[in-house]
Design a protein around this motif. Structure first.
Motif, PDB file in Angstrom:
ATOM      1  N   CYS A  73      -9.067 -16.621   1.850  1.00 35.88           N
ATOM      2  CA  CYS A  73      -8.968 -15.352   1.126  1.00 35.88           C
ATOM      3  C   CYS A  73      -8.272 -15.590  -0.215  1.00 35.88           C
ATOM      4  O   CYS A  73      -7.883 -16.700  -0.539  1.00 35.88           O
ATOM      5  N   ALA A  74      -8.113 -14.540  -0.969  1.00 36.95           N
ATOM      6  CA  ALA A  74      -7.530 -14.644  -2.297  1.00 36.95           C
ATOM      7  C   ALA A  74      -6.012 -14.464  -2.280  1.00 36.95           C
ATOM      8  O   ALA A  74      -5.409 -14.205  -3.298  1.00 36.95           O
ATOM      9  N   LEU A  75      -5.389 -14.617  -1.133  1.00 35.75           N
ATOM     10  CA  LEU A  75      -3.937 -14.478  -1.027  1.00 35.75           C
ATOM     11  C   LEU A  75      -3.273 -15.595  -1.820  1.00 35.75           C
ATOM     12  O   LEU A  75      -3.492 -16.775  -1.553  1.00 35.75           O
ATOM     13  N   GLY A  76      -2.497 -15.213  -2.825  1.00 40.53           N
ATOM     14  CA  GLY A  76      -1.850 -16.200  -3.677  1.00 40.53           C
ATOM     15  C   GLY A  76      -0.490 -16.633  -3.179  1.00 40.53           C
ATOM     16  O   GLY A  76      -0.027 -17.732  -3.453  1.00 40.53           O
ATOM     17  N   ALA A  77       0.182 -15.765  -2.408  1.00 41.41           N
ATOM     18  CA  ALA A  77       1.512 -16.091  -1.902  1.00 41.41           C
ATOM     19  C   ALA A  77       1.827 -15.193  -0.725  1.00 41.41           C
ATOM     20  O   ALA A  77       1.256 -14.110  -0.584  1.00 41.41           O
ATOM     21  N   LEU A  78       2.729 -15.639   0.110  1.00 41.06           N
ATOM     22  CA  LEU A  78       3.193 -14.854   1.242  1.00 41.06           C
ATOM     23  C   LEU A  78       4.696 -15.030   1.324  1.00 41.06           C
ATOM     24  O   LEU A  78       5.192 -16.159   1.368  1.00 41.06           O
ATOM     25  N   TRP A  79       5.414 -13.941   1.312  1.00 43.68           N
ATOM     26  CA  TRP A  79       6.869 -13.988   1.362  1.00 43.68           C
ATOM     27  C   TRP A  79       7.327 -13.442   2.709  1.00 43.68           C
ATOM     28  O   TRP A  79       6.836 -12.418   3.164  1.00 43.68           O
ATOM     29  N   ALA A  80       8.277 -14.096   3.325  1.00 41.63           N
ATOM     30  CA  ALA A  80       8.898 -13.610   4.553  1.00 41.63           C
ATOM     31  C   ALA A  80      10.353 -13.289   4.218  1.00 41.63           C
ATOM     32  O   ALA A  80      11.066 -14.098   3.630  1.00 41.63           O
TER      33      ALA A  80
END
Length: 69
Positions: A20-27
């Protein structure tokens, strides 16, 4: 997948989701607030009253909530 449950578009049959086009994921971990602590104590004592007035975001962190992890 069965005819009743067709595979999603882009499914390769491996069960893995397509890229997918998810550029970053922050937790982000939410630190314990004084309200969290007060609600836990109220629950243990059987109290039904709200122990902390106001909005949760305005309540300061407890000493445990301020500890770096």
């Amino acid at each position: 997948m069965s005819p009743a449950h067709p595979a999603p578009a882009g499914d390769t049959g491996t069960g893995l989701a397509p890229p997918c086009a998810l550029g970053a994921l922050w937790a982000v971990r939410h630190g314990q607030s004084t309200a969290n602590r007060a609600f836990a104590l109220a629950e243990r004592s059987g109290s039904t009253a709200s122990p902390v007035p106001g909005r949760d975001r305005d309540v300061p962190l407890s000493p445990l909530g301020r500890e770096p992890r």
